[in-house]
Design a protein around this motif. Structure first.
Motif, PDB file in Angstrom:
ATOM      1  N   VAL A 127     -12.068  26.163 -14.794  1.00 36.73           N
ATOM      2  CA  VAL A 127     -11.474  24.762 -14.578  1.00 36.73           C
ATOM      3  C   VAL A 127     -11.264  24.644 -12.889  1.00 36.73           C
ATOM      4  CG1 VAL A 127      -9.347  23.417 -14.515  1.00 36.73           C
ATOM      5  CG2 VAL A 127     -10.332  24.144 -16.616  1.00 36.73           C
ATOM      6  N   GLU A 128     -10.997  25.648 -12.239  1.00 38.61           N
ATOM      7  CA  GLU A 128     -10.548  25.652 -10.684  1.00 38.61           C
ATOM      8  C   GLU A 128     -12.161  25.195 -10.143  1.00 38.61           C
ATOM      9  OE1 GLU A 128      -8.516  29.057  -9.359  1.00 38.61           O
ATOM     10  OE2 GLU A 128      -9.509  28.874  -7.602  1.00 38.61           O
ATOM     11  N   HIS A 129     -12.951  26.187 -10.604  1.00 42.35           N
ATOM     12  CA  HIS A 129     -14.321  25.796 -10.047  1.00 42.35           C
ATOM     13  C   HIS A 129     -14.735  24.317 -10.365  1.00 42.35           C
ATOM     14  CE1 HIS A 129     -18.714  26.225  -9.645  1.00 42.35           C
ATOM     15  NE2 HIS A 129     -18.305  27.308  -8.719  1.00 42.35           N
ATOM     16  N   LEU A 130     -14.688  24.024 -11.490  1.00 45.14           N
ATOM     17  CA  LEU A 130     -15.059  22.583 -11.740  1.00 45.14           C
ATOM     18  C   LEU A 130     -14.273  21.647 -11.112  1.00 45.14           C
ATOM     19  CD1 LEU A 130     -16.933  21.005 -14.165  1.00 45.14           C
ATOM     20  CD2 LEU A 130     -14.762  20.656 -15.302  1.00 45.14           C
ATOM     21  N   THR A 131     -13.138  21.685 -10.854  1.00 46.38           N
ATOM     22  CA  THR A 131     -12.090  20.490 -10.337  1.00 46.38           C
ATOM     23  C   THR A 131     -11.907  20.797  -8.856  1.00 46.38           C
ATOM     24  OG1 THR A 131     -10.111  21.903 -10.701  1.00 46.38           O
ATOM     25  CG2 THR A 131     -10.673  20.503 -12.567  1.00 46.38           C
ATOM     26  N   GLY A 132     -12.095  21.774  -8.385  1.00 47.40           N
ATOM     27  CA  GLY A 132     -11.969  21.953  -6.773  1.00 47.40           C
ATOM     28  C   GLY A 132     -10.407  22.416  -6.756  1.00 47.40           C
TER      29      GLY A 132
ATOM     30  N   THR B  55     -19.234  13.099 -10.747  1.00 53.77           N
ATOM     31  CA  THR B  55     -19.930  14.302  -9.846  1.00 53.77           C
ATOM     32  C   THR B  55     -20.773  13.762  -8.570  1.00 53.77           C
ATOM     33  OG1 THR B  55     -19.844  15.640 -11.714  1.00 53.77           O
ATOM     34  CG2 THR B  55     -20.979  16.660 -10.057  1.00 53.77           C
ATOM     35  N   GLU B  56     -21.883  12.806  -9.092  1.00 54.94           N
ATOM     36  CA  GLU B  56     -22.850  12.365  -8.319  1.00 54.94           C
ATOM     37  C   GLU B  56     -22.605  10.970  -8.042  1.00 54.94           C
ATOM     38  OE1 GLU B  56     -26.552  14.889  -9.310  1.00 54.94           O
ATOM     39  OE2 GLU B  56     -27.130  13.203  -8.439  1.00 54.94           O
ATOM     40  N   PRO B  57     -21.687  10.370  -7.539  1.00 52.32           N
ATOM     41  CA  PRO B  57     -21.623   8.994  -7.395  1.00 52.32           C
ATOM     42  C   PRO B  57     -22.550   8.155  -7.021  1.00 52.32           C
ATOM     43  CG  PRO B  57     -20.006  10.036  -5.960  1.00 52.32           C
ATOM     44  CD  PRO B  57     -20.997  11.242  -6.644  1.00 52.32           C
ATOM     45  N   LYS B  58     -23.442   8.607  -6.206  1.00 47.35           N
ATOM     46  CA  LYS B  58     -24.673   7.859  -5.612  1.00 47.35           C
ATOM     47  C   LYS B  58     -25.743   7.326  -6.406  1.00 47.35           C
ATOM     48  CE  LYS B  58     -23.579   8.279  -0.918  1.00 47.35           C
ATOM     49  NZ  LYS B  58     -23.360   9.466  -0.024  1.00 47.35           N
ATOM     50  N   THR B  59     -26.047   8.205  -7.441  1.00 46.31           N
ATOM     51  CA  THR B  59     -27.053   7.885  -8.339  1.00 46.31           C
ATOM     52  C   THR B  59     -26.431   6.632  -9.281  1.00 46.31           C
ATOM     53  OG1 THR B  59     -27.542  10.179  -8.606  1.00 46.31           O
ATOM     54  CG2 THR B  59     -28.328   8.947 -10.320  1.00 46.31           C
TER      55      THR B  59
ATOM     56  N   LEU C  73       0.628  -1.249  -0.091  1.00 45.33           N
ATOM     57  CA  LEU C  73       0.151   0.045   0.116  1.00 45.33           C
ATOM     58  C   LEU C  73       0.803   1.184  -0.022  1.00 45.33           C
ATOM     59  CD1 LEU C  73      -2.428  -1.328   2.786  1.00 45.33           C
ATOM     60  CD2 LEU C  73      -2.756  -1.455   0.390  1.00 45.33           C
ATOM     61  N   THR C  74       0.564   2.327  -0.648  1.00 44.49           N
ATOM     62  CA  THR C  74       1.141   3.437  -0.700  1.00 44.49           C
ATOM     63  C   THR C  74       0.159   4.797  -0.996  1.00 44.49           C
ATOM     64  OG1 THR C  74       2.866   2.333  -2.234  1.00 44.49           O
ATOM     65  CG2 THR C  74       3.226   4.843  -2.058  1.00 44.49           C
ATOM     66  N   GLU C  75       0.435   5.624  -0.089  1.00 45.07           N
ATOM     67  CA  GLU C  75      -0.446   6.870  -0.265  1.00 45.07           C
ATOM     68  C   GLU C  75       0.428   7.805  -0.858  1.00 45.07           C
ATOM     69  OE1 GLU C  75      -2.845   6.222   3.856  1.00 45.07           O
ATOM     70  OE2 GLU C  75      -2.271   7.909   3.372  1.00 45.07           O
ATOM     71  N   VAL C  76      -0.449   8.580  -1.856  1.00 45.81           N
ATOM     72  CA  VAL C  76       0.403   9.857  -2.212  1.00 45.81           C
ATOM     73  C   VAL C  76      -0.740  11.045  -2.398  1.00 45.81           C
ATOM     74  CG1 VAL C  76       1.060  10.742  -4.601  1.00 45.81           C
ATOM     75  CG2 VAL C  76       1.721   8.299  -3.811  1.00 45.81           C
ATOM     76  N   LYS C  77       0.013  12.068  -2.028  1.00 48.33           N
ATOM     77  CA  LYS C  77      -1.082  13.211  -1.917  1.00 48.33           C
ATOM     78  C   LYS C  77      -0.801  13.904  -3.425  1.00 48.33           C
ATOM     79  CE  LYS C  77      -1.404  15.092   2.629  1.00 48.33           C
ATOM     80  NZ  LYS C  77      -0.734  15.420   3.782  1.00 48.33           N
ATOM     81  N   SER C  78      -2.086  14.301  -3.690  1.00 48.64           N
ATOM     82  CA  SER C  78      -2.203  15.201  -5.283  1.00 48.64           C
ATOM     83  C   SER C  78      -3.366  16.149  -4.934  1.00 48.64           C
ATOM     84  CB  SER C  78      -2.541  13.967  -6.393  1.00 48.64           C
ATOM     85  OG  SER C  78      -2.605  14.600  -7.367  1.00 48.64           O
ATOM     86  N   THR C  79      -3.343  16.760  -6.093  1.00 47.98           N
ATOM     87  CA  THR C  79      -4.651  18.011  -6.033  1.00 47.98           C
ATOM     88  C   THR C  79      -5.670  17.521  -6.716  1.00 47.98           C
ATOM     89  OG1 THR C  79      -3.753  19.138  -8.001  1.00 47.98           O
ATOM     90  CG2 THR C  79      -2.751  19.693  -6.115  1.00 47.98           C
ATOM     91  N   ARG C  80      -6.857  18.205  -6.444  1.00 44.10           N
ATOM     92  CA  ARG C  80      -8.020  17.915  -7.297  1.00 44.10           C
ATOM     93  C   ARG C  80      -8.120  18.175  -8.725  1.00 44.10           C
ATOM     94  NH1 ARG C  80     -11.490  15.702  -4.156  1.00 44.10           N
ATOM     95  NH2 ARG C  80     -11.437  16.266  -1.805  1.00 44.10           N
ATOM     96  N   ARG C  81      -7.423  19.170  -8.839  1.00 42.95           N
ATOM     97  CA  ARG C  81      -7.257  19.562 -10.271  1.00 42.95           C
ATOM     98  C   ARG C  81      -6.546  18.610 -11.026  1.00 42.95           C
ATOM     99  NH1 ARG C  81      -6.076  24.703 -13.105  1.00 42.95           N
ATOM    100  NH2 ARG C  81      -5.087  24.014 -14.926  1.00 42.95           N
ATOM    101  N   ALA C  82      -5.326  17.969 -10.430  1.00 42.01           N
ATOM    102  CA  ALA C  82      -4.336  17.053 -11.103  1.00 42.01           C
ATOM    103  C   ALA C  82      -5.171  15.563 -11.387  1.00 42.01           C
ATOM    104  CB  ALA C  82      -3.198  16.889 -10.448  1.00 42.01           C
TER     105      ALA C  82
END
Ligand SMILES: [Zn+2]
Length: 297
Positions: free
Chosen positions: A263-268, A165-169, A124-133
């Motif tokens: 893009v910032e708005h769309l991706t976080g 966007t809406e994973p529960k549907t 297992l490996t954890e990596v931090k990234s950004t929403r945009r990436a």
């Protein structure tokens, strides 16, 4: 009773679509043993215990262009591109990347709990990234899966975006039999199904146009969308006149600045996402054992 290969499969059914990416890579054990025994001069037994501990980096497992001793092949009987060894010398490394967050945390914990712990069968490996990436990686994978020659990709891209966007549907059900997707001013948010048409609220529809533009702009001149082929200027103008920019508080005038904000708005944007990589080492451990048996013989 499940067969051995069925038992080996990990169960991803509790994860929303688009949250798990898988990578398959081959590792040439002949190359590795050669490096350890010939170049580093280790005895086969020492090489064996060193190699067994080998923990590949995320980069080695997922980089676009693999480096020796890693390689990719879709052939049934591949040969190592570096030393020409046959299939029995190759270990298959399956890596799964889970996008961390509310939609996956519970399922991920349950999955990790169910995995065998002995002999580091899973790494297992954890990596931090950004929403945009993460968004752009998702977009790139989406682009590879779409057929831009047929217009049906527009609906496929819409569905993939909504799933994200809406994973529960249950989007498979919503999109069953959909022939057209339209913007509707009668609904303020979300979507509505009518016959073979799916109506989407204006702001969500604009997000869909942006995704279609972004995913297709490298494949086509300008971007292709439900509203036809659009240059960036046309896309921005459309978003401005429909009130989409105002609604998001975007006051920039320059088209590239506007795109950046959209893009910032769309991706976080630069918000942090944890990526959890699970590497299945089971095939590797088995192959290392048989390959060592050959070397030691
Ligand atoms: Zn090799």
């Amino acid at each position: 009773m499940a067969t051995a290969s069925q038992k080996r499969e990990l169960d991803w059914s509790d994860f929303p679509p688009g949250t798990v990416t898988d990578y398959t890579r081959l590792l040439c054990l002949a190359c590795i043993f050669d490096i350890f025994t010939e170049q580093l001069g280790l005895a086969p037994r020492t090489a064996y215990s060193e190699i067994k501990r080998h923990a590949p980096t995320v980069e080695e497992l997922t980089a676009r262009t693999p480096q020796r001793p890693y390689f990719d092949s879709l052939e049934k009987h591949p040969r190592c591109p570096y030393c020409d060894s046959a299939k029995r010398w190759h270990a298959r490394l399956s890596t799964y990347r889970i996008e961390g967050g509310k939609a996956t945390d519970a399922a991920r914990r349950a999955l990790l709990k169910s995995l065998p712990k002995s002999e580091d069968q899973f790494q297992l490996t954890e990596v931090k990234s950004t929403r945009r990436a993460v968004f752009f990686e998702w977009l790139e994978a989406l682009g590879r899966s779409l057929d831009f020659e047929s217009d049906s990709w527009l609906i496929a891209a819409t569905r993939a975006f909504l799933e994200r966007t809406e994973p529960k549907t249950d989007w498979a059900e919503v999109f069953e039999g959909v022939r057209q997707v339209r913007r509707s001013n009668r609904i303020e948010e979300g979507w509505q199904r009518e016959g073979s048409r799916l109506f989407i609220a204006p702001s969500l529809y604009n997000d869909v146009l942006l995704v279609q533009y972004l995913v297709s702009r490298s494949h086509k001149h300008g971007g292709s969308t439900f509203e036809g082929r659009l240059t960036l200027m046309e896309l921005v103008r459309r978003m401005r006149y429909s009130g989409h920019l105002d609604a998001q508080g975007i006051t920039e005038r320059d088209q590239f600045d506007v795109l950046e904000k959209l893009v910032e708005h769309l991706t976080g944007g630069e918000g942090t996402v944890k990526l959890h990589y699970i590497l299945d080492r089971r095939d590797f451990l088995e192959k290392v054992k048989t390959v060592y048996a050959r070397y030691a013989a």
